[in-house]
Structure formats: structure tokens, C-alpha cells
Design an enzyme around this catalytic site. Structure first.
Site, PDB file in Angstrom:
ATOM      1  N   HIS A 110       0.877  -1.237  -0.033  1.00 32.89           N
ATOM      2  CA  HIS A 110      -0.184  -0.051   0.056  1.00 32.89           C
ATOM      3  C   HIS A 110       0.955   1.342   0.034  1.00 32.89           C
ATOM      4  O   HIS A 110       0.396   2.281   0.111  1.00 32.89           O
ATOM      5  CB  HIS A 110      -0.969  -0.039   1.478  1.00 32.89           C
ATOM      6  CG  HIS A 110      -2.000  -1.114   1.099  1.00 32.89           C
ATOM      7  ND1 HIS A 110      -2.855  -1.330   0.191  1.00 32.89           N
ATOM      8  CD2 HIS A 110      -2.234  -2.136   2.037  1.00 32.89           C
ATOM      9  CE1 HIS A 110      -3.665  -2.297   0.355  1.00 32.89           C
ATOM     10  NE2 HIS A 110      -3.366  -2.873   1.630  1.00 32.89           N
ATOM     11  N   ASP A 149      -2.755 -10.569  -2.883  1.00 33.60           N
ATOM     12  CA  ASP A 149      -3.336 -10.254  -1.584  1.00 33.60           C
ATOM     13  C   ASP A 149      -4.791  -9.673  -1.768  1.00 33.60           C
ATOM     14  O   ASP A 149      -5.418  -9.565  -2.861  1.00 33.60           O
ATOM     15  CB  ASP A 149      -2.561  -8.848  -0.974  1.00 33.60           C
ATOM     16  CG  ASP A 149      -2.720  -8.672   0.288  1.00 33.60           C
ATOM     17  OD1 ASP A 149      -2.279  -8.703   1.310  1.00 33.60           O
ATOM     18  OD2 ASP A 149      -3.778  -7.860   0.635  1.00 33.60           O
ATOM     19  N   HIS A 151      -6.458  -7.315  -0.842  1.00 32.34           N
ATOM     20  CA  HIS A 151      -6.546  -5.911  -0.992  1.00 32.34           C
ATOM     21  C   HIS A 151      -5.757  -5.691  -2.198  1.00 32.34           C
ATOM     22  O   HIS A 151      -4.639  -6.164  -2.551  1.00 32.34           O
ATOM     23  CB  HIS A 151      -6.131  -4.989   0.413  1.00 32.34           C
ATOM     24  CG  HIS A 151      -6.406  -5.673   1.586  1.00 32.34           C
ATOM     25  ND1 HIS A 151      -5.844  -6.586   2.509  1.00 32.34           N
ATOM     26  CD2 HIS A 151      -7.621  -5.151   2.397  1.00 32.34           C
ATOM     27  CE1 HIS A 151      -6.631  -6.527   3.573  1.00 32.34           C
ATOM     28  NE2 HIS A 151      -7.643  -5.666   3.474  1.00 32.34           N
ATOM     29  N   ASP A 238      -4.668 -13.147   3.101  1.00 35.22           N
ATOM     30  CA  ASP A 238      -6.012 -12.624   3.673  1.00 35.22           C
ATOM     31  C   ASP A 238      -7.215 -12.999   2.672  1.00 35.22           C
ATOM     32  O   ASP A 238      -8.069 -12.722   2.973  1.00 35.22           O
ATOM     33  CB  ASP A 238      -5.784 -11.194   3.956  1.00 35.22           C
ATOM     34  CG  ASP A 238      -4.908 -10.418   2.917  1.00 35.22           C
ATOM     35  OD1 ASP A 238      -4.623 -10.610   1.873  1.00 35.22           O
ATOM     36  OD2 ASP A 238      -4.669  -9.194   3.497  1.00 35.22           O
TER      37      ASP A 238
HETATM   38 ZN    ZN Z   1      -4.043  -7.496   2.401  1.00 39.16          ZN
END
Ligand code: ZN
Ligand code: ZN
Length: 446
Positions: A110, A149, A151, A238
Site C-alpha cells: 500500500h 493479496d 486488498h 488474507d
Molecule cells: Zn491485504
């Protein structure tokens, strides 16, 4: 024999709080599990020890604002995670290993082209620092990053958005339902790197079958046509059905199959917050798949309490998404500033929320359109909590002479026409030179 490198760095000194989901136990249970299974005794496994990345290595990929020194101290664990990725990446490029798994924290995907602090548990982008290191030091031309991931890998996307030689693919839970709220199919890359970013948002409830279907029918053909020299997997765990932060339905076995399909040169751990129920098993399955061993016996202790979305229901969604992706046309705003060097400049504003520290970054990005190279990048950045302003000037890898000159003209202008609240970084990727400037400290090399 295929050799697989592994590297552990649980980062005992780095903590966002004892009950925070991103904590050291994320790796300790994995380490125990791998010991128990005797993985470290397999003849093809080679273990490596972490090393620290230098600020120079970090700044090749990211501008740390307002100046790099502000971050020092708080960055040690992050520099080790990034250094660990570099270390294993070098081992791969030298041929000591055929693939490897960097199991380090804190995660990084991120963290973007400009960074004022910690965001989504990330302060430095481990994969981006690795990728630019391998390009600068080993002259590697084309690299693909596949982010699995749950996200969206928004930081990695940001860093390589204008880079025609890095293909970035992110599969993630739909941004309308999860942090960071981005990663839609229309985000396809800047004017000089159109179609080198591929976002595949997946509906909550997607499981092994759906995930593998997208890999086989969309991701792998795209990788094949790009023909990268290296494939890096941002491996976030995740998507597992027990993960507390997201709503996907992948199993440990499903992760093993992802690894088998992708055949990454390097997997770099990202998220994954089901510390006991998933991470040890997912990481084990990934490692076995990398080492060419059977992973099908790996089972997490818990069973899913509801079934994943059936493939038959997902297929029409994927087809529609793919269609949408293929029909999107580039639309850019041409706009420069009075002092900009000759050329066509594309403007895009951007705003980034730092959830850990609670402030907003406002950005004005400009890119020089160029058919010969990746194009000069000029980014003005400021944050909501301070009057400081920072500028990133980037001269890309394999820059043409006009774009290199444009970068130096902008850098020169900054030093002669900025006030005391302004600082900047010149990222000359072409010659691997990094200059930092502020009115107070003057010009310094990193
Ligand atoms: Zn993540
Ligand atoms: Zn150029």
C-alpha cells in the site's frame, strides 16, 4: 535439482500494538509449522538471513517525504523487510536458487511513489524496491508483479503506473467492499504504459475454483504475452476463509495451486491476518509448491462455515469484466505548467488517505508523453496536517535524451524557484542517481 530459497524476518521490534492484526505472531506460527513438517530439512531448501536495505535502495522506488531523514529510526524494520526481498531476489538472479519465498514483515504493497508515513500497515514497498534494484544493478528489463493479496496493491500500482516495462496485475476483493477502495478495471496505466496495469476485482465469497479460473483464463495468458524476465508474486494470505479482515473463501490448498499456476521467481509475503488458523498452512502450501513438492495434504484445522460462490455464478461476472476491460479507451487530460519543458504533459490529480496516521495526501501528477521511453514524471505532493510541500522528479529507466533533459530542467527550476517549505527528490533511474534537495539543507546525494 530445483532450489528454493526462504528467508524469515518476524520483525520483533516493529509493532503497531499488541492486539493489532499486523503483529509478529504472523510469522512465528508459520516458522513453528515449517519446523514441525521438516521442510527446512528438504535438500532443495536453502535458508537465508535478512539484511538491511539502504536509503538509496528505498529511494530508487519511492520518495520519502518531506526528507528521508524524517523517517529514519521508524524505518528500520521496513528497511530489513525490503532488504530481505533484495537479498533473495539477487540469489534468484545469480542462479543460486530457482525460486524463493520472502517471509518478512511489515508488508509493503500500500506504500506508493510518494510516502509521508505508514498506510495500510505499510511504510516501504518491498516489491517495488526489489524490482528497481534488480533493474538498476542487473539490467533486467521486464518484470511482472502479480499481487494476490485480498486488498488492491494500490501502492505498487502507483509506483509502476507509468512504467512500460513493469506489468502489474492485482487480483483482489472488489474495492467497493474493502480497503483501499481502488483497483477497478479502468485503472489500466498511464499514457506511456497503457494496458501494463491489470486490475481484476473479485466479488466477496470467491473461492479456490473461481480464483483459479481467473488465473488460467486471464492472468496467465496476459503474463505469457508480456514475456517477463521475472515474475514476482505479492503473496497476501488474507483471501483465506478464516481471515478476519476480508470476505473471501480461499483454502491453503487453493493457495498452493495459485503458486503452482503462477510459477513465480519470488513470492514476497504481504497480508494475512488469520494468524493461527491460516497463515502457517497457507505459507506451508506455497513453500511446498515452490519447492516442487506435493502440497495436497496441507489442511487448515477449521472448515469453511459456508460454501464459496459457485463457478457457474462467477463465470458471467468474469466475462462481463473482461469485456469491459477490453473496451475501455485511454482518456487523459493534457495540462502542464508554465515552466514545464517542451512536450505534451498529462495531468492527473490524486488523493491518498493514510489510515494509520490519519491524514490525507494531495497529489498533482504530471507525465511527459513519450513514444521513446517511459517519460519524465513530476509529482507535487502535500499533506493535510502540515504546510510542507514536496516534489518528486523521476527520469525513468531507459529514458530518452529529451526526457532526461526535461527531468533536469524541472529539478533545476525547483531549486531556484521554491520557498522554504518545499523539498524534493530527483530519481534518476537511468543513471541510478538520487538527489535530495531542501532550501534549508541544500542539495545532497543519496
Ligand atoms: Zn491485504
Ligand atoms: Zn522519452
Amino acid at each position: 535439482m530445483k532450489r528454493t530459497g526462504i528467508l524469515f524476518f518476524p520483525a520483533f521490534d516493529w509493532s503497531l500494538g499488541d492486539s493489532h492484526p499486523e503483529r509478529e505472531e504472523r510469522l512465528l506460527y508459520t516458522q513453528e509449522q515449517l519446523f514441525e513438517e521438516g521442510i527446512l530439512d528438504l535438500p532443495q531448501i536453502k535458508q537465508y538471513s535478512p539484511r538491511l536495505a539502504s536509503l538509496h535502495e528505498a529511494l530508487r522506488a519511492q520518495a520519502l517525504f518531506p526528507t528521508p531523514e524524517v523517517h529514519s529510526g521508524s524505518l528500520d524494520a521496513h528497511l530489513i523487510a525490503a532488504g530481505s526481498a533484495i537479498l533473495l531476489g539477487e540469489a534468484r538472479v545469480r542462479g543460486e536458487i530457482s525460486n524463493g519465498f520472502v517471509m518478512a514483515r511489515p508488508p509493503g504493497h500500500h506504500s506508493g511513489a510518494t510516502s509521508w508515513g505508514n498506510r495500510g500497515f505499510c511504510s516501504l514497498n518491498n516489491e517495488a524496491i526489489l524490482v528497481n534494484h534488480l533493474r538498476a544493478r542487473f539490467g533486467i528489463k521486464k518484470i511482472a508483479i502479480v499481487d494476490t493479496d485480498v486488498h488492491h496493491g494500490d501502492g505498487t500500482q502507483d509506483i509502476f503506473y507509468h512504467d512500460p516495462n513493469v506489468l502489474f496485475i492485482s487480483l483482489h476483493q472488489d474495492g467497493r467492499t474493502l480497503f483501499p477502495g481502488s483497483g477497478f478495471v479502468n485503472e489500466k496505466g498511464g499514457p506511456n504504459a497503457w494496458d501494463q496495469t491489470l486490475n481484476i476485482p473479485l466479488p466477496p465469497g470467491t473461492g479456490d475454483e473461481g480464483y483459479h479460473y481467473v488465473l488460467e483464463n486471464w492472468v496467465l495468458p496476459r503474463l505469457q504475452s508480456f514475456a517477463p524476465d521475472l515474475i514476482i508474486n505479492s503473496a497476501g494470505q488474507d483471501n483465506h476463509f478464516t481471515d478476519p479482515l476480508a470476505s473471501m473463501k480461499l483454502t491453503a490448498n487453493g493457495y498452493g495451486r495459485i503458486t503452482e499456476l503462477l510459477q513465480p521467481d519470488l513470492a514476497v509475503l504481504e497480508g494475512g491476518y488469520s494468524i493461527e488458523g491460516a497463515l502457517p498452512y497457507v505459507n506451508l502450501a506455497i513453500l511446498l509448491a515452490l519447492a516442487g513438492e506435493d502440497y495436497h495434504h496441507v489442511r487448515e484445522p477449521q472448515k469453511p462455515d459456508s460454501p464459496a460462490l459457485p463457478l457457474a455464478a462467477l463465470k458471467p461476472y468474469f466475462e462481463a469484466l473482461k469485456n469491459q476491460h477490453e473496451t475501455i479507451k485511454p482518456r487523459f487530460t493534457i495540462q502542464g505548467k508554465a515552466f514545464f519543458p517542451q512536450g505534451t504533459w498529462i495531468y492527473s490529480p490524486r488523493s491518498v488517505y493514510y489510515d494509520t496516521d490519519g491524514f490525507e495526501e494531495t497529489r498533482h501528477d504530471y507525465i511527459r508523453e513519450c513514444s521513446h521511453c517511459g517519460g519524465t514524471v513530476y509529482i507535487e505532493s502535500s499533506r493535510s496536517t502540515s504546510p510542507q510541500k514536496s516534489v518528486l522528479v523521476r527520469i525513468p529507466f531507459q529514458a530518452c535524451s529529451e526526457c532526461e533533459q526535461a527531468g533536469y530542467d524541472l529539478w533545476d527550476h525547483l531549486q531556484h524557484h521554491s520557498d522554504a517549505s518545499t523539498s524534493g527528490l530527483l530519481q534518476n533511474q537511468l543513471h541510478d542517481k538520487l538527489d535530495v534537495w531542501s532550501r534549508k539543507e541544500g542539495l545532497r546525494k543519496f
